[in-house]
Design an enzyme around this catalytic site. Sequence first.
Site: not given
Ligand code: ADP
Ligand code: ZN
Length: 623
Positions: A215, A436-437
Amino acid sequence: MNTENNNKPNKGSFPKHLAILVLVLLAASLISNMAKGALKAKQEQEVSYDTFYKMVETGEVESVYIGDNRIDIYVKSGSKDYSPLITYYTVMAEDPLRTSNLLKYGVTTFQEKPDNSASVWEILLTVVLPAVMMVLLLVFMFKRMGGGSGGIMGVGKSTAKMYMQKSTGVTFKDVAGCDEAKESLVELVDFLHNPKKYREIGAKLPKGALLVGPPGTGKTLLAKAIAGEADVPFFSLSGSDFVEMFVGVGASRVRDLFKQAGNMAPCIIFIDEIDAIGKSRDSRFPGGGNDEREQTLNQLLSEMDGFDPGKGIMVLGATNRPEILDRALLRPGRFDRRIVIDKPDLKGRVAILKVHSKDVKLDETVDFEEIGLATSGAVGADLANMMNEAAINAVKCGRTAVSQKDLFDAVEVVLVGKEKKDRILSQEERKIVSYHEVGHALIAAVQKNSEPVQKITIVPRTMGALGYVMQVPEEEKYLNTKAELEAMIVVALGGRAAEELIFDSVTTGAANDIEKATEIARNMVTRFGMSDEFGLMALARTEDMYLTGRTVMDCSDETAGKIDRLVADMLIRYYEDAKKILNDNMEALHKIAAFLIEKETISGREFMEIYRSVNMEEKDEEA
Ligand code: ADP
Ligand code: ZN
Ligand code: MG
């Protein structure tokens, strides 16, 4: 190409007027019916046959109607004892003299019931009007129910019409970092425009292509760009647009869509999130075996078989779960091609940052290369988000341009959330979190196989971290060696090791680290073939590689038990390594932790300065 939208003219005002009309008519009909009923009730009154004769004899009767079994009596308007508004009637009696007698007294006789048959108006009011109103009411209700997507009346119509886009305003320039995918798509568009060229050689044209990837990598964006570049009609739908509550609706939408597309060819049909309809019919998968979806899918399959590839229809699908798609959808002749849009690499991320900084003012400190290195694993959507966060941050600080620091802050916001200023850690907690960090960071610095430290902070974040170490690799890695994976585990366990060494007790703060370490160790055994016990045997498989990357065990229970034991042993061993490294660097640990407690945040450079100075001293002492 014209975007017709003929099924709903002046949609806004129509139902409202109709509703008012219906209500008025309904009220009118009710009232008229009630009035008529009341009149009728007054109108009739029975009298005896004797009385009837007396009425005739006294000359009160104007006319009579002799029916089959009763006589209706209409009195004169001047009558004293009887009302002309009332229809009197009497039962029919055998009376041969009746007619002549009546004539004698000047009473008219009708053979047909006067005025008792319904008038045109009455028919209109009582029969036609309610019927018309019922029809209108039903129409009105259907219109209402159909609100958004064509209505119940247009239930089978594809909604594609509404999504047909002339221009999306997106071009290939707006999509960065997936050049191979773009190339493949350009090729597909060429098929659309010059089908002859390919057919003359005898090449079969592909009918469809599937965009797959995690995604936010730009699948939808790329499809929109194609719409802009291809210069053909573009039908854009989401898989869920087909799914309705009625069985068969989705299928008829698909049919309709392809019919429309056929008329507009050459054209592109884009079905986003195609897994909504393309889920495997295999009932082993959760949610499989849904009648409506199956029908829709079957229709899609047969439509894709049905059209002639030379006709110029290209079907694009996008999904981030290709593995759950029905096999039939993926076979040659349907979605022949699979265009993978994976998470962008360093070059891709830099390019995406550039695209999204087009309209953003940047100052001279900005170095996208460095940001790109710090954001390994981020997708386009993340980067677009970061760029925007950075710009907002710059405005908040009253600056007119975005600086590198804004960008780094934005990276942190996207990765670990905003700083949580209201969460005040107690002095004791601050101390624990600091050690820790620094434990993590110190081990990362000592081990040459791990990434250098960019920053350590103990400012709590909204996404739950009380503190964290930001590591930035020197270069992008596509492969990890076994030694690197081991180093990662040791770094992950370093936090807990520091807690135990310094405070002699442990806290809940290491939960995430433990999860991460366990996952790496388990993958080493089950997927990467990095254990002596099981060697190169695959013991787990990836469930959905683009969405969660979750793996499921694929082995006998007995083996699973052995794996658990083995992983536990590995973690114990690596934990000992972590403690050993920290014990060897105890002085640096104390010094850096003290610095961090005071300053809350320490940069990679400050960290290395302290670390090196301590090491120098040790070397001097040894010498
Ligand atoms: P999905 O792969 O989930 O369909 P989207 O195409 O909806 O993702 O991407 C969401 C947003 O992230 C886009 O509207 C754009 O602003 C940004 N984005 C994602 N990939 C790119 C890319 N390769 N180049 C430029 N912008 C990107
Ligand atoms: Zn840690
Ligand atoms: Mg999408």
